[in-house]
Design a protein around this motif. Sequence first.
Motif, PDB file in Angstrom:
ATOM      1  N   TYR B  48       0.879  -1.133  -0.108  1.00  0.00           N
ATOM      2  CA  TYR B  48       0.068  -0.308  -0.126  1.00  0.00           C
ATOM      3  C   TYR B  48       0.738   1.366   0.060  1.00  0.00           C
ATOM      4  O   TYR B  48       0.092   2.508   0.162  1.00  0.00           O
ATOM      5  CB  TYR B  48      -0.855  -0.002   1.361  1.00  0.00           C
ATOM      6  N   SER B 175      -4.025   7.308   3.655  1.00  0.00           N
ATOM      7  CA  SER B 175      -5.300   7.600   3.029  1.00  0.00           C
ATOM      8  C   SER B 175      -4.815   7.632   1.522  1.00  0.00           C
ATOM      9  O   SER B 175      -3.807   7.892   0.887  1.00  0.00           O
ATOM     10  CB  SER B 175      -5.446   9.205   3.411  1.00  0.00           C
ATOM     11  N   ALA B 176      -6.168   7.332   0.665  1.00  0.00           N
ATOM     12  CA  ALA B 176      -6.026   7.009  -0.716  1.00  0.00           C
ATOM     13  C   ALA B 176      -7.250   7.308  -1.414  1.00  0.00           C
ATOM     14  O   ALA B 176      -8.365   7.556  -0.772  1.00  0.00           O
ATOM     15  CB  ALA B 176      -5.393   5.701  -0.960  1.00  0.00           C
ATOM     16  N   THR B 177      -7.216   7.555  -2.644  1.00  0.00           N
ATOM     17  CA  THR B 177      -8.269   7.560  -3.432  1.00  0.00           C
ATOM     18  C   THR B 177      -8.217   6.997  -4.623  1.00  0.00           C
ATOM     19  O   THR B 177      -7.099   6.826  -5.379  1.00  0.00           O
ATOM     20  CB  THR B 177      -8.842   9.178  -3.594  1.00  0.00           C
ATOM     21  N   SER B 178      -9.492   6.394  -5.431  1.00  0.00           N
ATOM     22  CA  SER B 178      -9.209   5.964  -6.577  1.00  0.00           C
ATOM     23  C   SER B 178     -10.410   6.720  -7.649  1.00  0.00           C
ATOM     24  O   SER B 178     -10.783   6.259  -8.574  1.00  0.00           O
ATOM     25  CB  SER B 178      -9.688   4.405  -6.622  1.00  0.00           C
ATOM     26  N   ASP B 179     -10.629   7.875  -7.229  1.00  0.00           N
ATOM     27  CA  ASP B 179     -11.854   8.532  -7.617  1.00  0.00           C
ATOM     28  C   ASP B 179     -11.411   9.223  -8.890  1.00  0.00           C
ATOM     29  O   ASP B 179     -12.443   9.719  -9.793  1.00  0.00           O
ATOM     30  CB  ASP B 179     -12.449   9.764  -6.647  1.00  0.00           C
ATOM     31  N   ILE B 180     -10.026   9.433  -9.188  1.00  0.00           N
ATOM     32  CA  ILE B 180      -9.843  10.044 -10.441  1.00  0.00           C
ATOM     33  C   ILE B 180      -9.455   8.859 -11.565  1.00  0.00           C
ATOM     34  O   ILE B 180      -8.494   8.357 -11.466  1.00  0.00           O
ATOM     35  CB  ILE B 180      -8.927  11.080 -10.188  1.00  0.00           C
ATOM     36  N   GLU B 181     -10.222   8.409 -12.468  1.00  0.00           N
ATOM     37  CA  GLU B 181      -9.942   7.609 -13.598  1.00  0.00           C
ATOM     38  C   GLU B 181      -9.438   6.237 -12.819  1.00  0.00           C
ATOM     39  O   GLU B 181      -8.945   5.359 -13.465  1.00  0.00           O
ATOM     40  CB  GLU B 181      -8.707   7.983 -14.631  1.00  0.00           C
ATOM     41  N   LEU B 182     -10.270   6.012 -11.823  1.00  0.00           N
ATOM     42  CA  LEU B 182      -9.941   4.670 -11.038  1.00  0.00           C
ATOM     43  C   LEU B 182      -8.417   4.298 -10.642  1.00  0.00           C
ATOM     44  O   LEU B 182      -8.421   2.926 -10.659  1.00  0.00           O
ATOM     45  CB  LEU B 182     -10.644   3.651 -11.711  1.00  0.00           C
ATOM     46  N   ASN B 183      -7.905   5.354 -10.728  1.00  0.00           N
ATOM     47  CA  ASN B 183      -6.266   4.887 -10.488  1.00  0.00           C
ATOM     48  C   ASN B 183      -5.918   5.289  -8.924  1.00  0.00           C
ATOM     49  O   ASN B 183      -6.486   6.369  -8.384  1.00  0.00           O
ATOM     50  CB  ASN B 183      -5.227   5.786 -11.119  1.00  0.00           C
ATOM     51  N   ARG B 184      -5.340   4.607  -8.264  1.00  0.00           N
ATOM     52  CA  ARG B 184      -5.048   4.678  -6.911  1.00  0.00           C
ATOM     53  C   ARG B 184      -3.907   6.045  -6.757  1.00  0.00           C
ATOM     54  O   ARG B 184      -2.996   6.021  -7.072  1.00  0.00           O
ATOM     55  CB  ARG B 184      -4.620   3.483  -6.066  1.00  0.00           C
ATOM     56  N   VAL B 185      -4.469   6.950  -5.969  1.00  0.00           N
ATOM     57  CA  VAL B 185      -3.531   8.105  -5.584  1.00  0.00           C
ATOM     58  C   VAL B 185      -3.524   8.129  -3.959  1.00  0.00           C
ATOM     59  O   VAL B 185      -4.431   8.035  -3.348  1.00  0.00           O
ATOM     60  CB  VAL B 185      -4.027   9.349  -5.892  1.00  0.00           C
ATOM     61  N   GLY B 187      -2.946   9.714  -0.275  1.00  0.00           N
ATOM     62  CA  GLY B 187      -2.862  10.905   0.536  1.00  0.00           C
ATOM     63  C   GLY B 187      -4.069  11.826   0.185  1.00  0.00           C
ATOM     64  O   GLY B 187      -3.964  12.766  -0.871  1.00  0.00           O
ATOM     65  N   VAL B 188      -5.110  11.536   0.811  1.00  0.00           N
ATOM     66  CA  VAL B 188      -6.350  12.641   0.703  1.00  0.00           C
ATOM     67  C   VAL B 188      -6.399  13.353   2.174  1.00  0.00           C
ATOM     68  O   VAL B 188      -5.720  14.151   2.811  1.00  0.00           O
ATOM     69  CB  VAL B 188      -7.561  12.014   0.223  1.00  0.00           C
TER      70      VAL B 188
END
Lengths: 243, 200, 473
Positions: B48, B175-185, B187-188
């Motif tokens: 992760y 912390s992470a997000t996949s909300d932009i084009e379903l790619n994991r980023v 730090g939110v």
Amino acid sequence: MRVALFITCFNDTLFPATGQAVVRVLERLGHEVVFPPDQTCCGQMHFNTGYQRECVPLVRSFVDTFADADVVVAPSASCVGMVRDFHSRVAEVSGDRGLAAAVAGTVPRVHEFTEFLVDIAGVTDVGAYFPHRVTYHPTCHGLRLLKLGDRPRALLRAVEGIELVDLPGATECCGFGGTFAVKNSDVSVAMGTDKVARVLSTGAEVLTAADNSCLMHVGGLLSRSKSKVRVMHLAEILAGERA
Amino acid sequence: MTAREEILGRIRSALSTVDKAEIVVSRDYQQAIEGDLVGLFAERVADYRAAVVRTTADTVPEAIAEQLAHFGIGSVVTPADLPADWVPQAVTDAPPLDVPALDAADGVVTACAVGIAETGTIVLDAGPGQSRRALTLVPDFHLCVVRTDQIVGTVPEAIARLDGTRPLTWISGPSATSDIELNRVEGVHGPRTLVVLIVG
Amino acid sequence: MTGTWLGMPPFPVAAREALGNEQLRTNLRKATGTIRGKRAAVVDERADWEALRVAGKEIKDRTLHNLDTYLEQLERKVTESGGVVHWARDAAEANRIVIDLVRAAEADEVVKVKSMATQEIELNEALAEAGIAAYETDLAELIVQLGHDRPSHILVPAIHRNRSEIRDIFLREMPGVTAALTDDPAELAAAARAHLRRKFLTAKVAVSGANFAVADSGTLVVVESEGNGRMCLTLPEVLISVVGIEKLVPTWQDLEVMLQLLPRSSTGERMNPYTSTWTGVTPGDGPQEFHLILLDNGRTGALADDIGRQALRCIRCSACLNVCPVYERTGGHAYGSVYPGPIGAILTPQLRGVTADEVSPTLPFASTLCGACYEVCPVLIDIPQALVHLRAKAVDAKRGKPSAERTAMRVAQWVFGSSRRLRLAQRLVSIGGRVLGRRGRIGRLPGPFKGWSGARDTATPPRQTFRTWWESR
């Protein structure tokens, strides 16, 4: 083996060559083919479009027609899927217990063509010759309802002279979907167009499948785009012989 | 009729033809796993993109200090019951720090309740060395100390060890997000840096 | 359901419009392709996946078959732990309860954790009408809210937007953002963090949903990624959770199944970054006032249907959307509901009623019945079976009204009623087809054949059917 052929209304009317090919393959393998003349339709179109009540007499007629058959073979994965998975539901909707019992008695004897060859007849090499580049589309009902798995490809691989090439994204639906093709024709065509692009990417001369309905849809798009790729039911390839 | 009575009534009439016999859940899925659980845990946490560091029981303070220095963490808050020698300079959460004080801290150091090897998860249950939930949430850096005897193999093993009535936070990486084009980023809103220190 | 989705056109009409949007199709193909691959990888590494799915199905069926008992148990446990339980028959009642609670807390704004239930009841619109500002804190929900847009996916409501569109929305709508913002996803996420941080640290009231509610412990569970959930569930003084009555699981142990099925099926991860659980109120830790609103809003109607009921097993993972070839091409808006894709096609008509509006009766037909959805569903919802069942309901609801389709189906039934009649019809098809055909092909046709023939040729029917060939052998 004495095999009762359920040709399906669709193949009977529009694709008799598929039925002829099935007869040729089965007879070449030494089976006796009979054709119960009272047969009509499995009721799939009615059932899948929401006309379940209208489907009841069709199911009744199907079980009557094939009541005495030891084994029933049909060259359509989706029609066999209808019989196997949904005739019992139609019987339930009808509330007729006799019909439910008759369905339960018939269903285990009904097989899709490639299922019959591989599982019942126990062959993969049916002695066919077909010197062409072919790609195979596993139709959704063959893939997910009947779980035909590798059977169709195993039969095709054993054909002499064939060059079998993989279809990219093969497991994705072609977009036919019965009355979906008309009710949601725009989405249907969009899906079919993507399937056509993948078929063309293989460089195959022939697209084959275990269902003429999907082939009619994809073939219709190929034809409209002036493509030279032919669509052929798998039985017709397996019927191929050296001239 | 109250909404409660009406809804319960609708449910009972909807289920009038249903067999009320309790369905027995078949639990034929994997219950436990064998092998090097600590190694698997470390590998899965690192998947992760959390930092994973291993140390021994007698060098915990040094290992923590090293990580804080590495990430440039100056002001640290800790639960009041964290071993005092782990982060000697820390401000403890007793009396409870207010939100602005937590927001002003660079990082937080805590213990945990359970580690899950198969999924690379740490679970906080507000038990010893963990304090309340806000403490590990507001600061942007979280260093969590996991003892090897707290590491279990699977989710079912973790569920069996945990008390459902305590407030739990399961953490699998930063912390992470996949909300932009379903790619994991990474730090939110939660801590953008997670360091897991495995002890033992 | 109310305002936002009112007046949505039938699916085929909305789908045609969506198909014309090249950007949308590119965005969707990319996103669904990515997630399909990730899901497959983490599912494949579990040899016991099928056993987990069976357990998941059984847990939810057990819940549904004894729902009244488990709801009462949950209510008792939550109350014992210091929470307050409310019941809401429909959207209006749930919204009114939330508004009253926010007013009682003397607040004029709330922070929100992404929740399908509150989208379903259109809580944000109701709050706005009551003069209460709702701040969506999930990144995708924020993108939808700032873009004055509608959600189009269950897990990733802004899946129809790509990074550069998101940057444009932020530039336009987010205070303090400058033209220096790039479309790098990490930078966009950082902008959202900065934008919401103060809200989190000062909000008095939060509104959430829940992924699961455990009957035997009274525990609520929220599964998330960004930490916005933790912020909302931890920092405010008052927490209000709106939860559909089907979200229950009977026992604490049951979570061991759900917490494995959900993340692998939804984001394609072994475990999502954060899972929060809470039981009532914990002194000194988190909100000191907790309200649970149990929402019906059509669920009991679905519960009464022996085939449709299985839709209530849904854990909102959205795996069915990601593999659906129809969804991939139309996107979520065409489904006219907060629940798009295959699950939406069976859930929406049940929650609203199959004849409730223009779009609902068309949803069960928005599928080729390819079965890809059933193949991935973590709780084994046989979506094709439910679709066909609801098609029958849609057809039956219109019996008595004249329709060209029903006439055609009746004629077909009559034709198939005897092989003699079929033979006759075949002769007509053959003659008709050959009249229309040119060089072995039938091209574009008018009237009822337009939908089929607009883009597809048809081979002219043969002179001889199979049965006439067989008889002539």
